[in-house]
Design a protein around this motif. Structure first.
Motif, PDB file in Angstrom:
ATOM      1  N   GLY A 125      -8.371  -0.916   7.054  1.00  0.00           N
ATOM      2  CA  GLY A 125      -8.357  -0.509   5.568  1.00  0.00           C
ATOM      3  C   GLY A 125      -7.322   0.435   5.148  1.00  0.00           C
ATOM      4  N   THR A 126      -6.821   0.365   3.984  1.00  0.00           N
ATOM      5  CA  THR A 126      -5.948   1.306   3.133  1.00  0.00           C
ATOM      6  C   THR A 126      -6.529   1.700   2.263  1.00  0.00           C
ATOM      7  N   PRO A 127      -5.884   3.016   1.726  1.00  0.00           N
ATOM      8  CA  PRO A 127      -6.575   3.637   0.329  1.00  0.00           C
ATOM      9  C   PRO A 127      -6.752   2.547  -0.804  1.00  0.00           C
ATOM     10  N   ASP A 128      -5.877   1.557  -1.057  1.00  0.00           N
ATOM     11  CA  ASP A 128      -5.771   0.583  -2.087  1.00  0.00           C
ATOM     12  C   ASP A 128      -6.107  -0.686  -1.812  1.00  0.00           C
ATOM     13  N   ASN A 129      -6.487  -1.077  -0.487  1.00  0.00           N
ATOM     14  CA  ASN A 129      -6.888  -2.400   0.035  1.00  0.00           C
ATOM     15  C   ASN A 129      -5.899  -3.392   0.110  1.00  0.00           C
ATOM     16  N   LEU A 130      -4.683  -2.748  -0.278  1.00  0.00           N
ATOM     17  CA  LEU A 130      -3.504  -3.673  -0.177  1.00  0.00           C
ATOM     18  C   LEU A 130      -2.952  -3.523   1.494  1.00  0.00           C
ATOM     19  N   PRO A 131      -2.202  -4.612   1.806  1.00  0.00           N
ATOM     20  CA  PRO A 131      -1.675  -4.337   3.175  1.00  0.00           C
ATOM     21  C   PRO A 131      -0.540  -3.615   3.058  1.00  0.00           C
ATOM     22  N   VAL A 132      -0.024  -3.256   4.105  1.00  0.00           N
ATOM     23  CA  VAL A 132       1.353  -2.509   4.414  1.00  0.00           C
ATOM     24  C   VAL A 132       2.128  -3.353   5.079  1.00  0.00           C
ATOM     25  N   ILE A 133       3.206  -3.837   4.492  1.00  0.00           N
ATOM     26  CA  ILE A 133       4.230  -4.765   5.125  1.00  0.00           C
ATOM     27  C   ILE A 133       5.719  -4.554   4.768  1.00  0.00           C
ATOM     28  N   PRO A 184      -3.305  -7.505  -7.742  1.00  0.00           N
ATOM     29  CA  PRO A 184      -2.153  -7.837  -6.903  1.00  0.00           C
ATOM     30  C   PRO A 184      -2.736  -8.495  -5.514  1.00  0.00           C
ATOM     31  N   LEU A 185      -3.712  -7.974  -5.011  1.00  0.00           N
ATOM     32  CA  LEU A 185      -4.411  -8.738  -3.867  1.00  0.00           C
ATOM     33  C   LEU A 185      -4.509  -9.883  -4.047  1.00  0.00           C
ATOM     34  N   LEU A 186      -5.171 -10.349  -5.176  1.00  0.00           N
ATOM     35  CA  LEU A 186      -5.313 -11.892  -5.351  1.00  0.00           C
ATOM     36  C   LEU A 186      -3.898 -12.581  -5.489  1.00  0.00           C
ATOM     37  N   ARG A 187      -3.007 -11.926  -6.014  1.00  0.00           N
ATOM     38  CA  ARG A 187      -1.418 -12.701  -5.972  1.00  0.00           C
ATOM     39  C   ARG A 187      -1.054 -13.041  -4.673  1.00  0.00           C
ATOM     40  N   LEU A 188      -1.263 -11.948  -3.771  1.00  0.00           N
ATOM     41  CA  LEU A 188      -0.745 -12.106  -2.542  1.00  0.00           C
ATOM     42  C   LEU A 188      -1.701 -13.143  -1.690  1.00  0.00           C
ATOM     43  N   GLY A 189      -3.194 -13.225  -1.761  1.00  0.00           N
ATOM     44  CA  GLY A 189      -3.911 -14.249  -1.351  1.00  0.00           C
ATOM     45  C   GLY A 189      -3.438 -15.450  -1.500  1.00  0.00           C
ATOM     46  N   GLU A 231       9.878 -10.434  -4.320  1.00  0.00           N
ATOM     47  CA  GLU A 231       8.645  -9.848  -5.546  1.00  0.00           C
ATOM     48  C   GLU A 231       7.495  -9.713  -4.823  1.00  0.00           C
ATOM     49  N   LEU A 232       6.895 -10.377  -4.194  1.00  0.00           N
ATOM     50  CA  LEU A 232       5.470 -10.345  -3.301  1.00  0.00           C
ATOM     51  C   LEU A 232       5.651  -9.193  -2.366  1.00  0.00           C
ATOM     52  N   ALA A 233       6.669  -9.291  -1.579  1.00  0.00           N
ATOM     53  CA  ALA A 233       6.830  -7.779  -0.671  1.00  0.00           C
ATOM     54  C   ALA A 233       6.901  -6.683  -1.498  1.00  0.00           C
ATOM     55  N   ALA A 234       7.194  -6.572  -2.588  1.00  0.00           N
ATOM     56  CA  ALA A 234       7.152  -5.191  -3.329  1.00  0.00           C
ATOM     57  C   ALA A 234       5.701  -4.743  -3.545  1.00  0.00           C
ATOM     58  N   LEU A 235       4.808  -5.626  -3.569  1.00  0.00           N
ATOM     59  CA  LEU A 235       3.480  -5.563  -3.861  1.00  0.00           C
ATOM     60  C   LEU A 235       2.916  -4.558  -2.799  1.00  0.00           C
ATOM     61  N   CYS A 236       3.195  -5.026  -1.630  1.00  0.00           N
ATOM     62  CA  CYS A 236       2.614  -4.431  -0.421  1.00  0.00           C
ATOM     63  C   CYS A 236       3.560  -3.520   0.684  1.00  0.00           C
ATOM     64  N   ALA A 237       4.826  -3.168  -0.303  1.00  0.00           N
ATOM     65  CA  ALA A 237       5.529  -2.477   0.325  1.00  0.00           C
ATOM     66  C   ALA A 237       5.171  -0.874   0.783  1.00  0.00           C
ATOM     67  N   PRO A 238       5.675  -0.430   2.036  1.00  0.00           N
ATOM     68  CA  PRO A 238       5.006   0.839   2.594  1.00  0.00           C
ATOM     69  C   PRO A 238       5.510   1.981   1.633  1.00  0.00           C
ATOM     70  N   GLY A 239       6.577   1.852   0.806  1.00  0.00           N
ATOM     71  CA  GLY A 239       7.188   2.912  -0.103  1.00  0.00           C
ATOM     72  C   GLY A 239       6.026   3.236  -1.037  1.00  0.00           C
ATOM     73  N   ARG A 240       5.200   2.500  -1.299  1.00  0.00           N
ATOM     74  CA  ARG A 240       4.041   2.955  -2.255  1.00  0.00           C
ATOM     75  C   ARG A 240       3.429   4.335  -1.840  1.00  0.00           C
TER      76      ARG A 240
END
Length: 365
Positions: free
Chosen positions: A308-316, A56-61, A351-360
Motif C-alpha cells: 500500500g501507498t499513502p494515496d493508494n496509487l502505485p509507484v512506477i 486517477p486510479l480508475l484511469r490507470l485501471g 500521460e498515464l505514467a505521470a499519475l503514478c510517477a515516484p516524483g509525487r
C-alpha cells in the motif's frame, strides 16, 4: 542489462515484456510467484472498485484492463498454452449487491457517481439480481452491474509468465536481495544476502510490500486473508460483491468450480498468519451474500501482503536516483495493473505514467 527485483505478477510481467523487446533481463526472487500474487483473487474490476477519491486510479485501471485481452493472448502463446481460457480470463462483469435500505441508498449514490463519470453500469432490482445469480440470498434488495469488469486466475498467470520467461531464456536467480549496489550517486546492481552480486544498467524494484526495505519508497504491507472453496459445479457465474456488517466482501468464481472469498484488510505489518477470526469473518459475510457457500469444501486459505501507498496509487517509473526504477505500491490492483506497469517501464504511456510517477513523493533513493 535490467535486473528486476521481485517475481510477483508485476515483476514477472515487466521482465517478460522487456525480454520480448529483445532487452537483456535478469529476474531475482527467492520464491517466485509466492507472495501477494499467489493470494490474490485476480479481479480486473476498475469500475466496480471505483471510489469517490480515486479517479486517477480508475484511469490507470481502465487503461490496463483494455490491455488485458492482448496481454493474455500473447502470454498464452509464449507459454505454449492453447489459449486465454487456460488463464481462466473471464469478462462476465461484477455484481455489487445491497441488503437494507441504507445499503441500497449508498449503492444508488455510487451509481449516480459512476454515471457522472460515464462508466458503464446498470442498476438492478433484487429480482433482477437473483435472475442473474440464482444463488444470491433472498434478502438482496438491489444491485449494480458493471458488465465490463473481468477477472483472471493469478496463479495460472504467474505460472504462464514463468514458463514464457524460461522459453525466452531469461535468468531467474532464486536469492534474496540484501541491498542495492551503488557507485557514487548511481545504483549499479544488487547484492544478495549470501554475498553474491549482479551488476545492472538499471535495477527495477518490484518487491511489493518489501520494497521499502531496499529503497526509500513509501510502501507498507496491508495484510489480506483469503480463502478458496470448491464445489462440483460453479455456484456463481460472475464476481459478486457486497458490504456486510460494514465490511466489503467479494466472491470470485473459477471455471473449475473453485470460489475465491476475500479479503480482509489489516494493518498488521509483515504478519502473514491465517487466523480463525479472519476466516470466520470471511465465511460469515460471504454467507450473507450467498448462503450456499457453507456447503462447499475448503480448498485453501492464505494471507498475503499488499503493497500500500499513502494515496493508494502505485509507484512506477524512474526513482530520481540514476539506475533505479520502481514498480511497486499496487495495493489491491497488482494483477489488474500488470500490463500497464510493464508498458510504463518500457517507456510508453507518458500521460498515464505521470499519475503514478515516484516524483509525487520526495526523491526516492
Amino acid at each position: 542489462m535490467d535486473v528486476i527485483v521481485g517475481a510477483g505478477v508485476v515483476g514477472l510481467s515487466a521482465a517478460w515484456r522487456l525480454a520480448r523487446d529483445g532487452l537483456p533481463v535478469t529476474l531475482v526472487d527467492p520464491a517466485p510467484a509466492s507472495g501477494a500474487s499467489h493470494a490474490a483473487a485476480g479481479m480486473l474490476a476498475p469500475v466496480s472498485e471505483v471510489s469517490y477519491t480515486e479517479v486517477p486510479l480508475l484511469r490507470l485501471g481502465a487503461a490496463s484492463l483494455r490491455r488485458w485481452p492482448g496481454f493474455a493472448a500473447e502470454l498464452a502463446a509464449d507459454a505454449g498454452l492453447p489459449g486465454v481460457e487456460a488463464l481462466d480470463l473471464r469478462s462476465d462483469g461484477t455484481l455489487d449487491v445491497a441488503f437494507g435500505a441504507d445499503d441500497l441508498a449508498a449503492l444508488d449514490e455510487l451509481a449516480a457517481y459512476m454515471e457522472k463519470l460515464e462508466l458503464p453500469v446498470e442498476r438492478l432490482s433484487g429480482r433482477e439480481c437473483r435472475r442473474l445469480e440464482p444463488m444470491l440470498a433472498p434478502s438482496v434488495r438491489g444491485g449494480l452491474l458493471a458488465p465490463g469488469d473481468a477477472w483472471v486466475d493469478p496463479r495460472r498467470v504467474t505460472a504462464a509468465l514463468l514458463a514464457a520467461l524460461d522459453r525466452l531464456g531469461v535468468p531467474l536467480v532464486r536469492a534474496r536481495v540484501g541491498e542495492l549496489l551503488r557507485d557514487g550517486g548511481r545504483v549499479t546492481g544488487v547484492r544478495f544476502d549470501d554475498g553474491g552480486e549482479v551488476r545492472a544498467e538499471r535495477v527495477v524494484l518490484a518487491a511489493g510490500a518489501w520494497s521499502a526495505g531496499l529503497a526509500g519508497v513509501p510502501v507498507r504491507p496491508v495484510k489480506g486473508q483469503i480463502m478458496r472453496l470448491r464445489s462440483p459445479q460453479p455456484l456463481l457465474t460472475r464476481c459478486v460483491r457486497g458490504t456486510v456488517h460494514g465490511t466489503p466482501v467479494y466472491l470470485v468464481p473459477r471455471g473449475d468450480g473453485e470460489l475465491v472469498v476475500g479479503a480482509t484488510q489489516e494493518e498488521m505489518g509483515f504478519d502473514t498468519r491465517v487466523t480463525a477470526g479472519g476466516l470466520y469473518e470471511l465465511l460469515r459475510d460471504a454467507r450473507e451474500l450467498v448462503p450456499g457457500v457453507t456447503e462447499l469444501e475448503i480448498a485453501d486459505v492464505v494471507a498475503g501482503l499488499r503493497p500500500g501507498t499513502p494515496d493508494n496509487l502505485p509507484v512506477i517509473g524512474p526513482s530520481g536516483t540514476p539506475g533505479l526504477a520502481l514498480a511497486t505500491g499496487h495495493h489491491r490492483g497488482g494483477v489488474l495493473l500488470a500490463p500497464l506497469t510493464a508498458d510504463i517501464l518500457r517507456g510508453e504511456e507518458g500521460e498515464l505514467a505521470a499519475l503514478c510517477a515516484p516524483g509525487r513523493f520526495r526523491e526516492i533513493s
